[in-house]
Design an enzyme around this catalytic site. Sequence first.
Site, PDB file in Angstrom:
ATOM      1  N   GLU A  89       0.832  -1.202   0.000  1.00  0.00           N
ATOM      2  CA  GLU A  89       0.000   0.000   0.000  1.00  0.00           C
ATOM      3  C   GLU A  89       0.869   1.255   0.000  1.00  0.00           C
ATOM      4  O   GLU A  89       1.825   1.373   0.766  1.00  0.00           O
ATOM      5  CB  GLU A  89      -0.898  -0.015   1.233  1.00  0.00           C
ATOM      6  CG  GLU A  89      -1.808   1.191   1.392  1.00  0.00           C
ATOM      7  CD  GLU A  89      -2.749   1.067   2.589  1.00  0.00           C
ATOM      8  OE1 GLU A  89      -3.689   1.879   2.687  1.00  0.00           O
ATOM      9  OE2 GLU A  89      -2.552   0.152   3.425  1.00  0.00           O
TER      10      GLU A  89
ATOM     11  N   LYS B 299      -9.060   2.831  -2.883  1.00  0.00           N
ATOM     12  CA  LYS B 299      -9.453   2.178  -1.636  1.00  0.00           C
ATOM     13  C   LYS B 299     -10.903   2.533  -1.321  1.00  0.00           C
ATOM     14  O   LYS B 299     -11.284   3.715  -1.336  1.00  0.00           O
ATOM     15  CB  LYS B 299      -8.520   2.630  -0.510  1.00  0.00           C
ATOM     16  CG  LYS B 299      -8.609   1.829   0.778  1.00  0.00           C
ATOM     17  CD  LYS B 299      -7.480   2.270   1.710  1.00  0.00           C
ATOM     18  CE  LYS B 299      -7.404   1.442   2.980  1.00  0.00           C
ATOM     19  NZ  LYS B 299      -6.240   1.853   3.816  1.00  0.00           N
TER      20      LYS B 299
ATOM     21  N   CYS C 289      -5.744  -2.981   1.678  1.00  0.00           N
ATOM     22  CA  CYS C 289      -5.778  -3.105   3.142  1.00  0.00           C
ATOM     23  C   CYS C 289      -7.186  -3.245   3.721  1.00  0.00           C
ATOM     24  O   CYS C 289      -7.766  -4.311   3.662  1.00  0.00           O
ATOM     25  CB  CYS C 289      -5.026  -1.940   3.782  1.00  0.00           C
ATOM     26  SG  CYS C 289      -4.394  -2.328   5.446  1.00  0.00           S
TER      27      CYS C 289
ATOM     28  N   SER D 134      -0.193  -2.562   7.054  1.00  0.00           N
ATOM     29  CA  SER D 134      -0.826  -3.032   8.291  1.00  0.00           C
ATOM     30  C   SER D 134       0.191  -2.992   9.429  1.00  0.00           C
ATOM     31  O   SER D 134       1.137  -3.784   9.451  1.00  0.00           O
ATOM     32  CB  SER D 134      -1.347  -4.464   8.099  1.00  0.00           C
ATOM     33  OG  SER D 134      -1.920  -4.962   9.290  1.00  0.00           O
TER      34      SER D 134
ATOM     35  N   GLY E  91      21.155   7.398  29.029  1.00  0.00           N
ATOM     36  CA  GLY E  91      21.617   7.303  30.394  1.00  0.00           C
ATOM     37  C   GLY E  91      21.502   5.862  30.870  1.00  0.00           C
ATOM     38  O   GLY E  91      20.421   5.285  30.817  1.00  0.00           O
ATOM     39  N   LEU E  92      22.605   5.288  31.314  1.00  0.00           N
ATOM     40  CA  LEU E  92      22.621   3.906  31.792  1.00  0.00           C
ATOM     41  C   LEU E  92      22.732   3.944  33.306  1.00  0.00           C
ATOM     42  O   LEU E  92      23.769   4.302  33.863  1.00  0.00           O
ATOM     43  CB  LEU E  92      23.804   3.158  31.170  1.00  0.00           C
ATOM     44  CG  LEU E  92      23.800   1.636  31.259  1.00  0.00           C
ATOM     45  CD1 LEU E  92      22.592   1.042  30.533  1.00  0.00           C
ATOM     46  CD2 LEU E  92      25.088   1.065  30.681  1.00  0.00           C
ATOM     47  N   SER E  93      21.631   3.597  33.983  1.00  0.00           N
ATOM     48  CA  SER E  93      21.537   3.820  35.420  1.00  0.00           C
ATOM     49  C   SER E  93      21.928   2.620  36.268  1.00  0.00           C
ATOM     50  O   SER E  93      22.074   2.748  37.483  1.00  0.00           O
ATOM     51  CB  SER E  93      20.096   4.211  35.768  1.00  0.00           C
ATOM     52  OG  SER E  93      19.229   3.093  35.560  1.00  0.00           O
ATOM     53  N   GLY E  94      22.054   1.460  35.647  1.00  0.00           N
ATOM     54  CA  GLY E  94      22.210   0.235  36.416  1.00  0.00           C
ATOM     55  C   GLY E  94      20.899  -0.460  36.670  1.00  0.00           C
ATOM     56  O   GLY E  94      20.852  -1.541  37.249  1.00  0.00           O
ATOM     57  N   GLY E  95      19.790   0.136  36.199  1.00  0.00           N
ATOM     58  CA  GLY E  95      18.468  -0.471  36.334  1.00  0.00           C
ATOM     59  C   GLY E  95      18.067  -1.221  35.085  1.00  0.00           C
ATOM     60  O   GLY E  95      18.715  -1.152  34.038  1.00  0.00           O
TER      61      GLY E  95
ATOM     62  N   ASP F  79      15.360  -0.939  33.020  1.00  0.00           N
ATOM     63  CA  ASP F  79      14.818  -0.239  31.856  1.00  0.00           C
ATOM     64  C   ASP F  79      15.932   0.256  30.941  1.00  0.00           C
ATOM     65  O   ASP F  79      15.879   0.072  29.717  1.00  0.00           O
ATOM     66  CB  ASP F  79      13.938   0.931  32.288  1.00  0.00           C
ATOM     67  CG  ASP F  79      12.668   0.478  32.997  1.00  0.00           C
ATOM     68  OD1 ASP F  79      12.149  -0.581  32.635  1.00  0.00           O
ATOM     69  OD2 ASP F  79      12.211   1.188  33.900  1.00  0.00           O
TER      70      ASP F  79
END
Length: 553
Positions: free
Chosen positions: A45, A114, A150, A176, A291-295, A297
């Site tokens: 599409e 469409k 679609c 889609s 930012g790498l926090s140690g957590g 996420d």
Amino acid sequence: MNDRLRIALAQIDAHLGDLQGNAARIRAARAEAARLGADLVVTPEFSIAGYPPEDLVLRPAFCTAAEAAIQALAAETADGGPGLVVGGPWIEGGRRYNALHVLDGGKVIARRAKHELPNYGVFDEKRVFDAGPAPGPVAFRGFRLGLMICEDWWFPAVSETLAETGADILISLNGSPFEIGKAGRRVDLAVPRVVETGLPFVFLNQVGGQDELVFDGASFVLNPDRSLAVQMPGFREGVVVTAWTREDGVLVCAPQPLAPVMDEPEQAWRAMMLGLADYVAKNRFPGVLLGLSGGIDSAVTAAVAVDALGADRVRAVMLPSPYTSEESLRDAAACAALLGIRLDTMPIDPGMQALDAMLLPTLGGPPQGLAAENIQARLRGLTLMALSNATGWMLLTTGNKSEMSTGYATLYGDMCGGFSVLKDLYKTQVSALARWRNAVRPDGALGPGGPVMPERVILKPPSAELRPGQADQDSLPPYPVLDAILEAMVEREESVAALVAAGHDRATVERVRRLLDGAEYKRRQAPPGVKLTARAFGRDRRYPITNGYDETR
């Protein structure tokens, strides 16, 4: 009457607005299809322009340029090679259509608009397109092609019209978007179209990322007996030639080996990889930083980024405050080492002291409580944005859907950034994906095999570490409880009364309801992020900020 037809399915990644680039992709797909002996090449599409075009299609100059690109491709079909089906705009009689264009013998031999325009969730096609009439078949080299776009196949009317007017085959061009589990639902929905018409069905979908949306491809073919003859891979471009033979007056596709079915964790991870990779590439960022926090996420965000882009295009920064634990410092360093990415450490203590001094004359003392906590988050956001501006690398935010639902995030702090990988994943889903990625290296990943984060990052209690001894559960219900309530409220719009009747504590449910409703102003200012569910914030779930309705009263 011809009895044999070879149709190439070109599952391509169109770049929205890049008309010449998309024409080149279509041209390359046609060349590959010609090499494989195809008679016809079908593209997704709006393939000449990219999908969804949104208000870009309202610009006359854009539509004129798209038509010129289509005409140029049409002229190339005079070489006697495969015909082409290309998606793109069509302006006719003062009306603007989402259309398909059939190119053969050096010209446009047919166009179809469409008919069913979606107007829900991420779609608002009625704003920018006019609905076309129910389409009839297109005559092509001795066959009658039942071509549609679609949404046309999601309801029986268009398929039935095509069958009643003599179509030999149903072929749908699609844009889609991906949702977890959607690939199987598409096949289930296609079966009734085959049963109702007695015709084979071709579902061709685009692949790639476009802002928040990811298109997973996963194109397929159903034979008239409802058997799955072709299943193309998800999240990957490709050209597959399908061989059709007329048997007892009905076209049948020769079966091919089917691409394996992915489990839901791999679907989600591959969608995040593709969504991030295309967002970075199509917006011309050299790389990303976070930012790498140690957590957990930030660890999962970093792992997705490395899998999508490679370690040399991902940079991490640890921004400790006086409340950052030694454990977090060690965990951030371990994550960076496992992923092979650069990690810089920049303590924010000097910035905290400077702001305390700046605010002292007005406040009569250093900021306290939430103000002091948010200063730390905003200093981190300011520092990361300074690095982003200086390097040109895009900043990734690392928040999840649980945090965005409840407002457990700081505007202009940890919400700073250009893109969010985890935006549509609840905290419990992030944890499950972390365990999965430590055990599995997904196909196409550029990151390492084996664990990509220490087990301790997955197991330790989450904490923002903005004050001594802080834990997320000081401010929120336990995540398994919170996420179960949020999923019911956000994904299914369940009421407080229904959740209480299902066994949840009333006070907890009412508190979550208030947090969810009160955080809309934050969500409205959040960066875009990969859509993984049917109710992603920003595209699917749209609530007013100013809202006097309180279900808890």
